[in-house]
Design a protein around this motif. Structure first.
Motif, PDB file in Angstrom:
ATOM      1  N   UNK A 188      -4.322 170.672  94.639  1.00  0.00           N
ATOM      2  CA  UNK A 188      -5.341 170.475  95.680  1.00  0.00           C
ATOM      3  C   UNK A 188      -6.411 169.489  95.216  1.00  0.00           C
ATOM      4  N   UNK A 189      -6.865 169.620  93.966  1.00  0.00           N
ATOM      5  CA  UNK A 189      -7.866 168.696  93.428  1.00  0.00           C
ATOM      6  C   UNK A 189      -7.310 167.275  93.369  1.00  0.00           C
ATOM      7  N   UNK A 190      -6.061 167.147  92.955  1.00  0.00           N
ATOM      8  CA  UNK A 190      -5.410 165.841  92.868  1.00  0.00           C
ATOM      9  C   UNK A 190      -5.350 165.181  94.243  1.00  0.00           C
ATOM     10  N   UNK A 191      -4.918 165.909  95.241  1.00  0.00           N
ATOM     11  CA  UNK A 191      -4.775 165.343  96.586  1.00  0.00           C
ATOM     12  C   UNK A 191      -6.128 164.904  97.130  1.00  0.00           C
ATOM     13  N   UNK A 192      -7.136 165.751  97.008  1.00  0.00           N
ATOM     14  CA  UNK A 192      -8.453 165.433  97.549  1.00  0.00           C
ATOM     15  C   UNK A 192      -9.084 164.250  96.808  1.00  0.00           C
ATOM     16  N   UNK A 193      -8.981 164.231  95.488  1.00  0.00           N
ATOM     17  CA  UNK A 193      -9.663 163.210  94.693  1.00  0.00           C
ATOM     18  C   UNK A 193      -8.971 161.853  94.766  1.00  0.00           C
ATOM     19  N   UNK A 194      -7.650 161.821  94.815  1.00  0.00           N
ATOM     20  CA  UNK A 194      -6.927 160.558  94.726  1.00  0.00           C
ATOM     21  C   UNK A 194      -6.458 160.004  96.062  1.00  0.00           C
ATOM     22  N   UNK A 195      -6.590 160.762  97.134  1.00  0.00           N
ATOM     23  CA  UNK A 195      -6.101 160.300  98.435  1.00  0.00           C
ATOM     24  C   UNK A 195      -6.722 158.976  98.892  1.00  0.00           C
ATOM     25  N   UNK A 196      -8.037 158.741  98.698  1.00  0.00           N
ATOM     26  CA  UNK A 196      -8.609 157.466  99.171  1.00  0.00           C
ATOM     27  C   UNK A 196      -7.958 156.228  98.554  1.00  0.00           C
ATOM     28  N   UNK A 197      -7.312 156.370  97.400  1.00  0.00           N
ATOM     29  CA  UNK A 197      -6.704 155.220  96.723  1.00  0.00           C
ATOM     30  C   UNK A 197      -5.237 155.029  97.100  1.00  0.00           C
ATOM     31  N   UNK A 198      -4.714 155.854  98.017  1.00  0.00           N
ATOM     32  CA  UNK A 198      -3.274 155.868  98.264  1.00  0.00           C
ATOM     33  C   UNK A 198      -2.879 155.340  99.633  1.00  0.00           C
ATOM     34  N   UNK A 199      -3.751 154.609 100.311  1.00  0.00           N
ATOM     35  CA  UNK A 199      -3.392 154.033 101.607  1.00  0.00           C
ATOM     36  C   UNK A 199      -2.497 152.819 101.401  1.00  0.00           C
ATOM     37  N   UNK A 200      -1.455 152.708 102.221  1.00  0.00           N
ATOM     38  CA  UNK A 200      -0.510 151.606 102.091  1.00  0.00           C
ATOM     39  C   UNK A 200      -1.087 150.315 102.686  1.00  0.00           C
ATOM     40  N   UNK A 201      -0.796 149.208 102.010  1.00  0.00           N
ATOM     41  CA  UNK A 201      -1.217 147.883 102.448  1.00  0.00           C
ATOM     42  C   UNK A 201       0.023 147.024 102.721  1.00  0.00           C
ATOM     43  N   UNK A 202      -0.198 145.884 103.362  1.00  0.00           N
ATOM     44  CA  UNK A 202       0.925 145.007 103.683  1.00  0.00           C
ATOM     45  C   UNK A 202       1.616 144.482 102.428  1.00  0.00           C
ATOM     46  N   UNK A 203       0.839 144.239 101.370  1.00  0.00           N
ATOM     47  CA  UNK A 203       1.466 143.703 100.161  1.00  0.00           C
ATOM     48  C   UNK A 203       2.341 144.730  99.449  1.00  0.00           C
ATOM     49  N   UNK A 204       2.218 146.000  99.826  1.00  0.00           N
ATOM     50  CA  UNK A 204       3.079 147.017  99.224  1.00  0.00           C
ATOM     51  C   UNK A 204       4.540 146.818  99.602  1.00  0.00           C
ATOM     52  N   UNK A 205       4.774 146.212 100.779  1.00  0.00           N
ATOM     53  CA  UNK A 205       6.148 145.971 101.204  1.00  0.00           C
ATOM     54  C   UNK A 205       6.852 145.030 100.227  1.00  0.00           C
ATOM     55  N   UNK A 206       6.146 144.003  99.772  1.00  0.00           N
ATOM     56  CA  UNK A 206       6.741 143.073  98.814  1.00  0.00           C
ATOM     57  C   UNK A 206       7.037 143.771  97.501  1.00  0.00           C
ATOM     58  N   UNK A 207       6.230 144.750  97.134  1.00  0.00           N
ATOM     59  CA  UNK A 207       6.463 145.496  95.893  1.00  0.00           C
ATOM     60  C   UNK A 207       7.849 146.132  95.921  1.00  0.00           C
ATOM     61  N   UNK A 208       8.205 146.711  97.069  1.00  0.00           N
ATOM     62  CA  UNK A 208       9.530 147.317  97.190  1.00  0.00           C
ATOM     63  C   UNK A 208      10.625 146.256  97.196  1.00  0.00           C
ATOM     64  N   UNK A 209      10.358 145.120  97.834  1.00  0.00           N
ATOM     65  CA  UNK A 209      11.382 144.086  97.952  1.00  0.00           C
ATOM     66  C   UNK A 209      11.759 143.495  96.596  1.00  0.00           C
TER      67      UNK A 209
END
Length: 334
Positions: free
Chosen positions: A188-209
């Motif tokens: 629960x602490x992990x989810x609450x504290x780290x969630x703001x840093x985990x939003x996906x961005x457009x450049x994340x798609x290239x990371x997978x590619x």
């Protein structure tokens, strides 16, 4: 003489009639008894057919589903767990581990293109490290005990004595139940504290590619995609942990809290959801460990001290590195 002859005649007429009446009564009684026996057999068959189908009856017991002798959903759930869930769990553990071992042997680790700079900058706080390692330790304890509960009877039990197996399965169940609350709090602490840093961005798609820039051969060699504080793989791992961790937490509480008195269908559904979610978490955990230890040069240092090499930050998390550099918020290790 006449009267004697008359009595003889009457006797000859009456005796056959009495005998025929007796035989008729006996036949009727035998037929009624046979019908009753047949009806009894039919009633017994109908009764057991209803019991096996899960029909409810009547009882003075006030417990949940006490009026149901055989729970169909429970038996079906057990078959699903034994015939499908358990083999899938074994395949997931062995398959993911072997796949990454093969990738490592073929590809090798992802090296820093500019080598280590020797300058260490802060990436995680002390609080982050505590949350991570408490959650990681409790998660690993739950994984190993859970695997023993699910797979131990197929792998360990045939090779150990009954006494040792009894101790192993009892210890696994006890540890699993008592470590669970520690995982819940840290998760629960992990989810609450780290969630703001985990939003996906457009450049994340290239990371997978480009497979995150970890491939050392072919057209992907040397391709280091843009990444913020968390790369796309870390974000996917986080959301898998957040979502399926929630399923594990809720279903686990349903299984261990005695005061709930859930119907058998709900308990079996919770058990299946718990197992499916655990398979997904275990697969992601194996990937996470491989990536953090041997596949990323310098990666493990981040979660050991909270600091990372400056070249590592620039190569693997360049967007985040450029931001803190522009804001002049870099904190270097003394």
């Amino acid at each position: 003489m006449y009267m004697k002859s008359l009595r003889s005649l009457i006797a000859l007429l009456v005796i056959p009639f009495v005998l025929s009446m007796g035989l008729s009564v006996s036949a009727i009684a035998a037929d009624e008894q046979s019908s009753q026996q047949q009806a009894g057999k039919t009633n017994d068959a109908d009764l057991w057919r209803a019991v096996k189908a899960g029909d409810s009856g009547f009882t003075t017991d006030n417990g949940t589903e006490a009026n149901v002798l055989i729970n169909v959903a429970g038996n079906q759930g057990k078959e699903l767990r034994n015939n499908y869930l358990t083999p899938v769990m074994g395949i997931a553990v062995v398959g993911v581990f072997v796949a990454f071992l093969f990738f490592y042997l073929v590809n090798g680790p992802s090296k820093l293109s500019k080598g280590f700079s020797g300058k260490m900058l802060q990436r995680w706080t002390k609080a982050d490290l505590w949350i991570h390692w408490v959650m990681a330790s409790s998660c690993m304890a739950l994984i190993f005990t859970g695997l023993n509960i699910m797979l131990g009877k197929h792998i360990l039990q045939p090779w150990v004595g009954e006494g040792i197996w009894a101790a192993l399965i009892y210890g696994s169940k006890t540890i699993h139940d008592w470590v669970g609350p520690i995982f819940i709090v840290s998760w629960a602490l992990c989810v609450v504290k780290w969630m703001p840093m985990q939003t996906f961005k457009m450049y994340d798609l290239k990371w997978f590619l480009v497979v995150g820039g970890y491939v050392n051969f072919g057209p992907f060699k040397g391709k280091h995609p843009d990444s913020g504080f968390a790369n796309a793989g870390e974000k996917m791992w986080f959301w898998a942990l957040a979502i399926f961790g929630l399923f594990i937490v809720v279903s686990g509480l349903m299984l261990v809290l005695p005061g709930l008195e859930l119907p058998r269908e709900a308990s079996m559904a919770a058990l299946l959801i718990h197992g499916i979610s655990a398979i997904i978490i275990i697969a992601f955990t194996i990937v996470h460990i491989w990536m953090a230890t041997v596949l990323s040069e310098g990666g493990m240092e981040c979660m050991m001290s909270g600091y990372c090499d400056e070249n590592w930050a620039a190569q693997h998390h360049n967007v985040w590195y450029d931001e803190i550099k522009e804001n002049n918020s870099i904190v270097y290790k003394d």
